[in-house]
Motif scaffolding. Structure first.
Motif, PDB file in Angstrom:
ATOM      1  N   THR A  98      -8.090  -1.864  16.272  1.00 31.13           N
ATOM      2  CA  THR A  98      -8.745  -1.844  17.574  1.00 31.13           C
ATOM      3  C   THR A  98     -10.267  -1.902  17.424  1.00 31.13           C
ATOM      4  OG1 THR A  98      -6.923  -0.549  18.499  1.00 31.13           O
ATOM      5  CG2 THR A  98      -8.993  -0.533  19.713  1.00 31.13           C
ATOM      6  N   ARG A  99     -10.773  -1.313  16.348  1.00 32.32           N
ATOM      7  CA  ARG A  99     -12.218  -1.318  16.100  1.00 32.32           C
ATOM      8  C   ARG A  99     -12.674  -2.567  15.348  1.00 32.32           C
ATOM      9  NH1 ARG A  99     -12.998   4.012  12.904  1.00 32.32           N
ATOM     10  NH2 ARG A  99     -15.055   3.061  12.553  1.00 32.32           N
ATOM     11  N   GLU A 123      -2.100  -6.581   8.002  1.00 34.85           N
ATOM     12  CA  GLU A 123      -2.115  -7.970   8.475  1.00 34.85           C
ATOM     13  C   GLU A 123      -0.991  -8.225   9.477  1.00 34.85           C
ATOM     14  OE1 GLU A 123      -4.091 -10.959   5.359  1.00 34.85           O
ATOM     15  OE2 GLU A 123      -2.180 -10.151   4.651  1.00 34.85           O
ATOM     16  N   GLU A 124       0.181  -7.663   9.222  1.00 33.01           N
ATOM     17  CA  GLU A 124       1.299  -7.832  10.154  1.00 33.01           C
ATOM     18  C   GLU A 124       0.956  -7.283  11.536  1.00 33.01           C
ATOM     19  OE1 GLU A 124       4.625  -5.919   8.361  1.00 33.01           O
ATOM     20  OE2 GLU A 124       4.984  -7.512   6.889  1.00 33.01           O
ATOM     21  N   MET A 125       0.066  -6.307  11.568  1.00 36.90           N
ATOM     22  CA  MET A 125      -0.365  -5.712  12.830  1.00 36.90           C
ATOM     23  C   MET A 125      -1.472  -6.532  13.501  1.00 36.90           C
ATOM     24  SD  MET A 125      -0.297  -1.678  11.693  1.00 36.90           S
ATOM     25  CE  MET A 125      -0.859  -1.088  13.280  1.00 36.90           C
ATOM     26  N   GLY A 126      -1.887  -7.615  12.848  1.00 39.73           N
ATOM     27  CA  GLY A 126      -2.877  -8.511  13.433  1.00 39.73           C
ATOM     28  C   GLY A 126      -4.300  -8.280  12.978  1.00 39.73           C
ATOM     29  N   ARG A 179       0.554   3.620   9.904  1.00 43.99           N
ATOM     30  CA  ARG A 179       0.581   2.700  11.056  1.00 43.99           C
ATOM     31  C   ARG A 179      -0.359   3.148  12.182  1.00 43.99           C
ATOM     32  NH1 ARG A 179       3.601  -1.466  13.038  1.00 43.99           N
ATOM     33  NH2 ARG A 179       5.024  -1.399  11.257  1.00 43.99           N
ATOM     34  N   ALA A 180      -0.338   4.414  12.532  1.00 45.18           N
ATOM     35  CA  ALA A 180      -1.175   4.882  13.639  1.00 45.18           C
ATOM     36  C   ALA A 180      -2.659   4.709  13.324  1.00 45.18           C
ATOM     37  CB  ALA A 180      -0.863   6.348  13.943  1.00 45.18           C
ATOM     38  N   GLN A 181      -3.048   5.054  12.087  1.00 45.68           N
ATOM     39  CA  GLN A 181      -4.459   4.905  11.718  1.00 45.68           C
ATOM     40  C   GLN A 181      -4.856   3.436  11.639  1.00 45.68           C
ATOM     41  OE1 GLN A 181      -5.638   7.291   8.330  1.00 45.68           O
ATOM     42  NE2 GLN A 181      -7.567   7.714   9.386  1.00 45.68           N
TER      43      GLN A 181
END
Length: 293
Positions: free
Chosen positions: A161-162, A193-196, A153-155
């Motif tokens: 973000t990039r 995908e769930e993270m956008g 998740r963190a990576q």
């Protein structure tokens, strides 16, 4: 209503070709199912063609390398088409850029080193560190025996973000390795995908792998009408949904990933439980069978 059958031979006469899944149908990740092997051998002996259509993230040649250890003989199939093959085409066509970070175990390195003939001389993809990547190629967790999608998740947040796109080389969420269930690349892409963020899929149930299978079958043997192609698989979200999307008949193997939903006898699914479960999934394969045989 889905018809439960006792053998492939019971329904195979109208079909010239099978698009048959591997994991959960022909083998369990460790060894082949002898009855499934015999069913495919019989189909071929009567003139049918067997395309092993798998969401393995490796090119077909690397999939084949394990067959001898799993007791899958050459006379049970005609060709292999993998999600890895279809995803390679997308990668070499720069779907996620030219500099890519590989998320996956070392056993999948062939995805980058085994270049198909049609891409020789123009497959200038560079594997780089995460920090230097233009995109991500995901073939699974680094350590599939112990890791879950949440470990990334963190990576993934940093990648999102990039604006990095992910090419998912295996849309499967999980597979059973013998008695152990492990996460696949599809589960990682689903979280991404769930993270956008954006993910690209080429394996079942998505069209690229079916298009590739048709092209290869046509080049080798001639392409039968879609009405004469039967798909076989145990994945409701991949094999069954993919067949429906392609307009192909499907034999759903209930004794695979969802076996516990259909009663205690893996070989003989409970008809009522099967109907209720399929209704809940919004799918209606033409046929079902406990184990491929």
């Amino acid at each position: 209503m889905t018809r439960i059958v006792q053998s492939l031979a019971e329904i195979s006469e109208p079909y010239d070709a099978l698009f048959c899944d591997l994991w959960g149908c022909l083998h369990n990740g460790v060894t082949a199912y002898p009855a499934a092997v015999a069913a495919l051998q019989t189909f071929r002996a009567k003139g049918g063609r067997v395309v092993l259509l798998t969401n393995a993230p490796r090119p077909a040649d690397f999939v084949k390398e394990r067959f001898a250890k799993m007791n899958i003989p050459d006379d049970a199939w005609d060709m292999i088409v993998s999600s890895g093959d279809a995803a390679q085409d997308a990668m070499f066509a720069s779907a996620v850029g030219r500099k890519v970070w590989h998320l996956g175990p070392e056993k999948d390195d062939g995805f980058f080193t085994h270049i198909p003939a049609e891409w020789e001389g123009r497959a200038n993809i560079e594997r780089v560190s995460f920090e230097d990547a233009e995109g991500i190629v995901c073939t699974g967790p680094f350590h599939e025996d112990t890791e879950t999608p949440e470990d990334y998740r963190a990576q993934f947040l940093a990648a999102k973000t990039r604006g990095l796109k992910m090419l998912c080389a295996n849309p499967d969420l999980v597979v059973d390795m013998g008695d152990k269930r492990i996460y696949c690349a599809g589960a990682l892409a689903e979280l991404y995908e769930e993270m956008g963020a954006d993910a690209i899929y080429c394996g079942k149930p998505h069209p690229p792998i079916y298009d590739l299978a048709r092209r290869k079958l046509s080049a080798a043997f001639g392409l039968p009408d879609d009405s004469r192609i039967l798909t076989v698989g145990d994945g409701i979200l991949t094999d069954v949904a993919g067949a429906a999307g392609e307009g192909l008949d499907c034999l759903f193997v209930t004794g695979g990933l969802a076996a516990e939903a259909f009663g205690p006898d893996v070989e003989n699914p409970d008809a009522g439980k099967l109907e209720d479960w399929l209704d809940g999934q919004g799918q209606s394969p033409l046929y079902a069978i406990g184990r491929l045989r």
